[in-house]
Design an enzyme around this catalytic site. Structure first.
Site, short mmCIF file in Angstrom:
data_model
loop_
_atom_site.label_atom_id
_atom_site.label_comp_id
_atom_site.label_asym_id
_atom_site.label_seq_id
_atom_site.Cartn_x
_atom_site.Cartn_y
_atom_site.Cartn_z
N ASP A 34 0.84 -1.19 0.00
CA ASP A 34 0.00 0.00 0.00
C ASP A 34 0.87 1.24 0.00
O ASP A 34 2.09 1.19 0.24
CB ASP A 34 -0.92 0.02 1.23
CG ASP A 34 -2.13 0.93 1.07
OD1 ASP A 34 -2.27 1.56 -0.01
OD2 ASP A 34 -2.93 1.01 2.01
N LYS A 35 0.22 2.37 -0.27
CA LYS A 35 0.85 3.69 -0.26
C LYS A 35 -0.10 4.66 0.40
O LYS A 35 -1.33 4.53 0.30
CB LYS A 35 1.17 4.10 -1.71
CG LYS A 35 1.33 5.60 -1.95
CD LYS A 35 0.03 6.18 -2.45
CE LYS A 35 0.04 7.64 -2.73
NZ LYS A 35 -1.33 8.15 -3.00
N HIS A 36 0.46 5.63 1.09
CA HIS A 36 -0.36 6.68 1.70
C HIS A 36 0.26 8.03 1.42
O HIS A 36 1.47 8.21 1.56
CB HIS A 36 -0.48 6.48 3.21
CG HIS A 36 -1.36 7.50 3.87
ND1 HIS A 36 -2.73 7.38 3.94
CD2 HIS A 36 -1.05 8.69 4.46
CE1 HIS A 36 -3.23 8.44 4.55
NE2 HIS A 36 -2.24 9.25 4.88
N SER A 37 -0.59 9.00 1.05
CA SER A 37 -0.13 10.36 0.82
C SER A 37 -0.63 11.26 1.93
O SER A 37 -1.75 11.08 2.44
CB SER A 37 -0.67 10.86 -0.53
OG SER A 37 -0.49 12.27 -0.65
N THR A 82 -9.44 10.65 -2.17
CA THR A 82 -9.54 9.60 -3.18
C THR A 82 -10.95 9.01 -3.25
O THR A 82 -11.45 8.71 -4.34
CB THR A 82 -8.51 8.50 -2.90
OG1 THR A 82 -7.20 9.08 -2.94
CG2 THR A 82 -8.59 7.39 -3.93
N ARG A 88 -9.17 16.46 17.96
CA ARG A 88 -8.02 17.24 17.51
C ARG A 88 -8.44 18.32 16.52
O ARG A 88 -7.92 19.43 16.52
CB ARG A 88 -6.99 16.32 16.85
CG ARG A 88 -6.23 15.42 17.80
CD ARG A 88 -5.45 14.36 17.04
NE ARG A 88 -4.54 14.97 16.09
CZ ARG A 88 -4.15 14.38 14.95
NH1 ARG A 88 -4.62 13.20 14.62
NH2 ARG A 88 -3.31 15.00 14.15
N SER A 135 -2.09 8.35 13.79
CA SER A 135 -3.37 8.34 13.06
C SER A 135 -3.22 7.60 11.74
O SER A 135 -4.05 6.74 11.40
CB SER A 135 -3.82 9.79 12.82
OG SER A 135 -5.00 9.82 12.05
N LYS A 153 -4.20 2.80 11.08
CA LYS A 153 -5.08 2.22 10.06
C LYS A 153 -4.32 1.33 9.08
O LYS A 153 -4.83 0.32 8.62
CB LYS A 153 -5.81 3.34 9.32
CG LYS A 153 -6.77 4.14 10.22
CD LYS A 153 -7.58 5.14 9.45
CE LYS A 153 -6.80 6.39 9.08
NZ LYS A 153 -6.51 7.25 10.23
N LYS A 154 -3.08 1.70 8.77
CA LYS A 154 -2.29 0.89 7.85
C LYS A 154 -1.87 -0.43 8.50
O LYS A 154 -1.88 -1.48 7.86
CB LYS A 154 -1.06 1.67 7.39
CG LYS A 154 -1.40 2.89 6.53
CD LYS A 154 -2.20 2.50 5.30
CE LYS A 154 -2.56 3.70 4.44
NZ LYS A 154 -3.40 3.33 3.28
#
Length: 445
Positions: free
Chosen positions: A82-85, A122, A170, A185, A189-190
Site C-alpha cells: 500500500d501507499k499513503h499520501s 480519493t 483534535r 493516526s 489504520k495501515k
C-alpha cells in the site's frame, strides 16, 4: 490509572510508559476519558512531543483498539502492499498506482479517505463513478482483490476506532499539526490493514501540510521509524507540492485524467515520474523487484502494455462502477454545466503557483467540504492547468474552470488570478517531483 495523572506527566514532558498510553487509548474508545481530558492529552503531546517508543506504543494501541484485517484465508496472489499520501491538490496517484502495482504481482487493499481542508480525497474522486461502492462487504472485497489485485475503499468503523474519536477532537482543538499524533493516526489504520509493506508520500510545498523541508523530513522520519518499529517495512518519499499534480483538480475531472493516464491518451510528466517512483519502491519492498529502479521499469511496462488499465477496469466493475470505464464515455462521469477559461493577463512566464489557494477554489466551487457533513459536487474543478515555468502570451489560457453556475465560475476566476502570477524572464526548469527518500536501503525499512 487516573487520566489527570497521565496528562500531568506528559504536560511536564515526561516519557509515558506503554501501559499509560494504552490506558489513554482505552479511555478514548470506552469514553471513560471525557472530551476535555482527551483534548488536554492531545495538547500536551502537541506541545511536548513523544519519543519513538511512545509513538510506537500509541500507534500499536490505536491499531489494537479495533479489528485487524486477516487475509490468511483469502487466497490472495501476492504480497499486500500500500501507499499513503499526506495530501495535496490534484493528487490522483492512488487511482493509477494501485492497478499498476496489481498488474506487477502485488495485492493492494488501499484504505483511503475523503477530502480534508484544501486537499482532495480519493474516495470522493471514485464516487464520481456511478455505482462505485467504497464500503463493500468483506466477501466482495476479497473477490475484487483476487480478480483485480487492487481495491480502493474506505475504512470500516471497526478499524482503529480510537483514531476516529481522537481526530474529531483534535480537529476542533488546534492539535491536528502534531507529528506524533499524525504518525499514529496514519499508521494505526495501515497496520490494521495487515500489510506486508508500505510506501509513504510526504508532500512538501505551498499546497501541502508540510510547507517547510524540515517539517516534511521530520514527519517522514517519524512515519518510517514508527512503522518499522511496529513491524511494517516502510520507506517514505518526500515529494513536491508547489503546483497542482497533473493537469486537473477536482473529482470527476481527476478520474478522467487518471483514465487517460492509464490508457495512454495523456500522461503529465510529473504525475508519471511520481507514480513510477512510488510503484518502484512498493514492488521492491514487496520482493517483486530486485531494486526500486527495476520496479519502476516493471511498472512502466505494465502501464504501457495495458495490463494496469485492465486491472483498474476490473476493480471499478467489481465494486459496482461502470463495466466499461476505460471506453470514451464509458465512465459516465458527470460534467459541469459551466466552463470558463482563465486568460493570461500578459505575456511572460508562469513563475509560481499558490497551490493551496487553488485547492480552496475547488472547495468553494463545491468540490470539497467546509464541514464534514457538506455534500460534494463531483462535476466541478479545474482542468488544463499549465505547469510552473510555462511561457504564455497575453490571453493564453492558464486553466479551465468547471462550475455549477456562472456566478461560481466568475468568483473562481477572480480568485485564481492571484494564484498564478506571470513574470518576466526565461522559463524556469521543472523542479524534481521527488525531493528525497527516507528509510534505510534495505527491505526492513
Amino acid at each position: 490509572m487516573l487520566p489527570q495523572e497521565i496528562i500531568r506527566r506528559k504536560g511536564r514532558a515526561q516519557a509515558l510508559e506503554a501501559a499509560e498510553i494504552q490506558a489513554f487509548v482505552r479511555g478514548i474508545v470506552d469514553r471513560s476519558w471525557t472530551e476535555g481530558q482527551v483534548a488536554a492529552f492531545a495538547m500536551a503531546v502537541c506541545l511536548r512531543g513523544m519519543n519513538r517508543d511512545e509513538c510506537v506504543a500509541l500507534t500499536q494501541a490505536m491499531t489494537d483498539s479495533g479489528d485487524r484485517l486477516d487475509w490468511s484465508r483469502a487466497r490472495l496472489n501476492g504480497p499486500l502492499l500500500d501507499k499513503h499520501s499526506t495530501g495535496g491538490v490534484g493528487d490522483k496517484v492512488s487511482l493509477v498506482l494501485a492497478p499498476i502495482v496489481a498488474a506487477c504481482g502485488g495485492v493492494v487493499p488501499m484504505v483511503s479517505g475523503r477530502g480534508l481542508g484544501h486537499t482532495g480525497g480519493t474516495l470522493d474522486k471514485l464516487q464520481a463513478l456511478p455505482g462505485y461502492m467504497v464500503t463493500p462487504r468483506r466477501a466482495q472485497l476479497v473477490r475484487v482483490l483476487r480478480e483485480a489485485g487492487c481495491a480502493i475503499v474506505g475504512a470500516s468503523a471497526r478499524i482503529a476506532p480510537a483514531d476516529r474519536r481522537l481526530y474529531a477532537i483534535r480537529d476542533v482543538t488546534a492539535t491536528v499539526e502534531s507529528v506524533p499524533l499524525i504518525t499514529a493516526s496514519i499508521l494505526s489504520k495501515k497496520l490494521a490493514a495487515g500489510l506486508d509493506a508500505l510506501v509513504m508520500d510526504v508532500k512538501l510545498g505551498n499546497g501541502a501540510f508540510c510547507t517547510e523541508a524540515a517539517t516534511a523530513d521530520t514527519l517522514a522520519r517519524s512515519l518510517v521509524e514508527v512503522a518499522v518499529g511496529a513491524g511494517l517495512p516502510t520507506q517514505a518519499l518526500v515529494t513536491d507540492m508547489n503546483q497542482v499534480l497533473g493537469t486537473t483538480a477536482g473529482n470527476a475531472v481527476e478520474v478522467r485524467e487518471a483514465i487517460d493516464f492509464l490508457t495512454g491518451a495523456a500522461r503529465e510528466p510529473r504525475l508519471l515520474a511520481l507514480t513510477l517512483a512510488l510503484a518502484g519502491r512498493m514492488l521492491w519492498l514487496g520482493g517483486l523487484a530486485s531494486s526500486p529502479a527495476r520496479g519502476e521499469l516493471q511498472a512502466l511496462q505494465a502501464l504501457d502494455d495495458g495490463r494496469a488499465a485492465e486491472r483498474f477496469e476490473r476493480m471499478v466493475a467489481g465494486l459496482g462502477g461502470p463495466s466499461r470505464v476505460l471506453a470514451r464515455g464509458g465512465a459516465q462521469l458527470p460534467a459541469a454545466p459551466v466552463q470558463r477559461v482563465l486568460p493570461s493577463p500578459r505575456a511572460g512566464v508562469l513563475t509560481s503557483m499558490d497551490t493551496r489557494l487553488m485547492g480552496m477554489v475547488v472547495v468553494a466551487l463545491g468540490g470539497g467540504r467546509r464541514r464534514a457533513t457538506d455534500p460534494v459536487d463531483p462535476r466541478v474543478g479545474l482542468t488544463r492547468v499549465l505547469p510552473v515555468g510555462s511561457k504564455v502570451r497575453a490571453g493564453d489560457p492558464l486553466l479551465r474552470v468547471h462550475a455549477a453556475n456562472a456566478a461560481d465560475a466568475d468568483a473562481a476566476l477572480r480568485t485564481l488570478v492571484d494564484a498564478l502570477p506571470i513574470g518576466d524572464g526565461p522559463a524556469l526548469p521543472d523542479p524534481p517531483v521527488v525531493r528525497g527518500v527516507v528509510g534505510r536501503p534495505g527491505r526492513s525499512g
